[in-house]
Design a protein around this motif. Structure first.
Motif, PDB file in Angstrom:
ATOM      1  N   GLY A 222     -26.871   4.838 -14.003  1.00  0.00           N
ATOM      2  CA  GLY A 222     -26.069   5.609 -13.717  1.00  0.00           C
ATOM      3  C   GLY A 222     -26.565   7.314 -14.325  1.00  0.00           C
ATOM      4  N   ASN A 223     -28.045   6.914 -13.407  1.00  0.00           N
ATOM      5  CA  ASN A 223     -28.154   8.796 -13.680  1.00  0.00           C
ATOM      6  C   ASN A 223     -28.713   9.529 -12.711  1.00  0.00           C
ATOM      7  N   ILE A 224     -28.772  10.505 -12.233  1.00  0.00           N
ATOM      8  CA  ILE A 224     -29.813  10.777 -11.129  1.00  0.00           C
ATOM      9  C   ILE A 224     -31.070  11.272 -11.357  1.00  0.00           C
ATOM     10  N   LYS A 225     -32.183   9.849 -10.642  1.00  0.00           N
ATOM     11  CA  LYS A 225     -33.316  10.525 -10.614  1.00  0.00           C
ATOM     12  C   LYS A 225     -34.668  11.670  -9.765  1.00  0.00           C
ATOM     13  N   GLY A 226     -33.639  11.711  -8.698  1.00  0.00           N
ATOM     14  CA  GLY A 226     -34.667  12.098  -7.812  1.00  0.00           C
ATOM     15  C   GLY A 226     -32.908  12.596  -6.453  1.00  0.00           C
ATOM     16  N   GLU A 227     -33.501  13.223  -6.043  1.00  0.00           N
ATOM     17  CA  GLU A 227     -32.884  14.005  -4.550  1.00  0.00           C
ATOM     18  C   GLU A 227     -34.130  14.340  -3.450  1.00  0.00           C
ATOM     19  N   PHE A 228     -33.298  13.465  -2.246  1.00  0.00           N
ATOM     20  CA  PHE A 228     -35.071  13.365  -0.791  1.00  0.00           C
ATOM     21  C   PHE A 228     -34.222  13.907  -0.055  1.00  0.00           C
ATOM     22  N   ASN A 229     -34.545  15.265   1.377  1.00  0.00           N
ATOM     23  CA  ASN A 229     -34.071  16.062   1.928  1.00  0.00           C
ATOM     24  C   ASN A 229     -34.700  15.060   3.010  1.00  0.00           C
ATOM     25  N   PRO A 230     -33.946  14.767   3.814  1.00  0.00           N
ATOM     26  CA  PRO A 230     -34.489  13.864   5.801  1.00  0.00           C
ATOM     27  C   PRO A 230     -34.641  15.022   6.324  1.00  0.00           C
ATOM     28  N   ASP A 231     -33.894  16.224   6.286  1.00  0.00           N
ATOM     29  CA  ASP A 231     -34.089  17.620   7.192  1.00  0.00           C
ATOM     30  C   ASP A 231     -34.856  18.078   7.020  1.00  0.00           C
ATOM     31  N   GLN A 232     -36.034  18.098   5.937  1.00  0.00           N
ATOM     32  CA  GLN A 232     -37.159  18.441   6.285  1.00  0.00           C
ATOM     33  C   GLN A 232     -38.449  17.604   7.156  1.00  0.00           C
ATOM     34  N   TYR A 233     -37.921  17.107   7.945  1.00  0.00           N
ATOM     35  CA  TYR A 233     -38.415  16.072   8.840  1.00  0.00           C
ATOM     36  C   TYR A 233     -37.803  16.263  10.028  1.00  0.00           C
ATOM     37  N   ASP A 234     -38.339  16.104  11.724  1.00  0.00           N
ATOM     38  CA  ASP A 234     -38.131  16.720  12.675  1.00  0.00           C
ATOM     39  C   ASP A 234     -36.623  16.321  12.943  1.00  0.00           C
ATOM     40  N   GLY A 235     -35.546  16.554  12.666  1.00  0.00           N
ATOM     41  CA  GLY A 235     -33.978  15.667  13.293  1.00  0.00           C
ATOM     42  C   GLY A 235     -34.067  14.767  14.372  1.00  0.00           C
ATOM     43  N   SER A 236     -34.803  14.400  15.403  1.00  0.00           N
ATOM     44  CA  SER A 236     -34.924  14.080  16.007  1.00  0.00           C
ATOM     45  C   SER A 236     -35.947  13.104  16.280  1.00  0.00           C
ATOM     46  N   ARG A 237     -36.873  12.905  15.420  1.00  0.00           N
ATOM     47  CA  ARG A 237     -37.626  11.534  15.483  1.00  0.00           C
ATOM     48  C   ARG A 237     -36.482  11.030  14.058  1.00  0.00           C
ATOM     49  N   LEU A 238     -36.474  10.209  14.014  1.00  0.00           N
ATOM     50  CA  LEU A 238     -35.593   9.667  13.005  1.00  0.00           C
ATOM     51  C   LEU A 238     -36.770   8.366  12.339  1.00  0.00           C
ATOM     52  N   ARG A 239     -37.209   8.039  13.455  1.00  0.00           N
ATOM     53  CA  ARG A 239     -38.553   6.714  12.800  1.00  0.00           C
ATOM     54  C   ARG A 239     -39.490   7.608  11.741  1.00  0.00           C
ATOM     55  N   GLU A 240     -39.697   9.108  11.906  1.00  0.00           N
ATOM     56  CA  GLU A 240     -40.423   9.665  10.776  1.00  0.00           C
ATOM     57  C   GLU A 240     -39.236   9.931   9.453  1.00  0.00           C
ATOM     58  N   ARG A 241     -38.363  10.379   9.284  1.00  0.00           N
ATOM     59  CA  ARG A 241     -37.239  10.193   8.509  1.00  0.00           C
ATOM     60  C   ARG A 241     -37.362   9.174   7.330  1.00  0.00           C
ATOM     61  N   GLU A 242     -37.504   8.269   8.017  1.00  0.00           N
ATOM     62  CA  GLU A 242     -37.101   6.734   8.078  1.00  0.00           C
ATOM     63  C   GLU A 242     -38.290   6.038   7.070  1.00  0.00           C
ATOM     64  N   ARG A 243     -39.529   6.959   7.602  1.00  0.00           N
ATOM     65  CA  ARG A 243     -40.730   6.354   6.867  1.00  0.00           C
ATOM     66  C   ARG A 243     -40.584   7.086   5.692  1.00  0.00           C
ATOM     67  N   ALA A 244     -40.444   8.433   6.109  1.00  0.00           N
ATOM     68  CA  ALA A 244     -41.114   9.400   5.162  1.00  0.00           C
ATOM     69  C   ALA A 244     -39.935   9.150   3.789  1.00  0.00           C
ATOM     70  N   LEU A 245     -38.487   8.016   3.969  1.00  0.00           N
ATOM     71  CA  LEU A 245     -37.413   7.851   3.119  1.00  0.00           C
ATOM     72  C   LEU A 245     -38.170   6.788   2.739  1.00  0.00           C
ATOM     73  N   ASN A 246     -38.735   6.397   2.741  1.00  0.00           N
ATOM     74  CA  ASN A 246     -39.163   4.698   2.505  1.00  0.00           C
ATOM     75  C   ASN A 246     -39.973   5.067   1.887  1.00  0.00           C
ATOM     76  N   GLY A 247     -41.130   5.829   2.001  1.00  0.00           N
ATOM     77  CA  GLY A 247     -42.189   6.347   1.062  1.00  0.00           C
ATOM     78  C   GLY A 247     -41.318   6.628  -0.444  1.00  0.00           C
ATOM     79  N   TRP A 248     -41.100   7.567   0.006  1.00  0.00           N
ATOM     80  CA  TRP A 248     -39.850   8.539  -0.960  1.00  0.00           C
ATOM     81  C   TRP A 248     -39.361   7.032  -2.334  1.00  0.00           C
ATOM     82  N   LEU A 249     -38.634   6.537  -1.721  1.00  0.00           N
ATOM     83  CA  LEU A 249     -38.185   4.893  -2.214  1.00  0.00           C
ATOM     84  C   LEU A 249     -38.958   4.372  -3.556  1.00  0.00           C
ATOM     85  N   MET A 250     -39.934   3.908  -2.754  1.00  0.00           N
ATOM     86  CA  MET A 250     -41.030   3.141  -3.257  1.00  0.00           C
ATOM     87  C   MET A 250     -41.504   4.393  -4.295  1.00  0.00           C
TER      88      MET A 250
END
Length: 254
Positions: A222-250
């Motif tokens: 029930g509380n926001i613990k963090g925030e991630f900005n996928p736009d800091q990665y190359d928007g045309s490289r979705l896999r890079e954004r996904e890998r970075a988000l996966n790492g952050w979620l872990m």
């Protein structure tokens, strides 16, 4: 720039068997016009409750929610209903369409009940057709809801959410009931709408969906613990954004 949504110290408490259950606790965040914000978190973390609370679909226990500068906690039920109908669009995992209406009539239904709609029925129908054409489903306009695929039906729900030209769309697991192909198609349309200026807040478990958003909020207990900005990665490289988000979620304990 004025935020379209400002949330401050939001709390939501349910009482079950005389015991308090704090579903949301001191949640604060904002969403600026044109953003596409994903909310992620474990099951039972309060994601959907948060979506319903900030859109006025559910009441709040404490705190403040301002939509375009208006404090929705101070509105009565009719004012909230009018606000949701006129200025907000909604997309759910379950499509909630009326079985006795065609796809087009389901899409047009909110416009026919909206106070701000000053069009003739023909003008509204033409606009509905244009939305369906834009999302590639014009050929099923006269079909019943059981005569189309899940992906087509969800795209029809996007059309319905846009028919009153809302300031913001709220989506609860909009791809949760779809296969990967249909999910990708629906997300492509949402990203396109966002690129054209529509503000979107969505709840999802899907990293592939969240990686296409401009910002990700992670909620736990029930509380926001963090925030991630996928736009800091190359928007045309979705896999890079996904890998970075996966790492952050872990790192966040996903």
């Amino acid at each position: 720039m004025t935020n379209i949504l400002d949330v401050k110290d939001l709390c939501k408490t349910y009482v079950v068997n005389k015991r308090q259950n704090n579903v949301l606790r001191n949640v604060s965040f904002h969403i600026a016009p044109g953003e596409m914000v994903a909310v992620m978190g474990p099951s039972g973390s309060g994601k959907s409750t948060l979506l319903y609370a900030v859109s006025g679909m559910d009441g709040i226990t404490a705190g403040e929610v301002k939509f375009c500068g208006r404090n929705i906690a101070e509105m009565n039920e009719k004012e909230l209903a009018d606000l949701r109908l006129d200025e907000m669009g909604f997309i759910f995992q379950q499509m909630y369409m009326l079985k006795n209406l065609t796809i087009l009539d389901n899409i047009l239904l909110p416009a026919r009940h909206s106070r701000k709609c000053r069009e003739t029925r023909r003008e509204t129908a033409l606009r509905g057709h244009e939305l369906m054409r834009k999302l590639g489903i014009i050929d099923v306009a006269d079909n019943d809801i059981n005569e189309v695929s899940g992906g087509q039906l969800q795209r029809a729900c996007i059309c319905r959410s846009m028919i009153n030209a809302p300031k913001m769309i709220f989506a609860d697991e909009p791809t949760g009931a779809l296969n990967r192909s249909s999910s990708d198609e629906v997300m492509e349309e949402l990203v396109k709408l966002n690129s054209e200026g529509t503000t979107i807040m969505l709840v999802t478990h899907d990293v592939k969906v969240a990686a296409k958003c401009t910002r990700v909020l992670y909620i736990v207990d029930g509380n926001i613990k963090g925030e991630f900005n996928p736009d800091q990665y190359d928007g045309s490289r979705l896999r890079e954004r996904e890998r970075a988000l996966n790492g952050w979620l872990m790192e966040m304990g996903w």
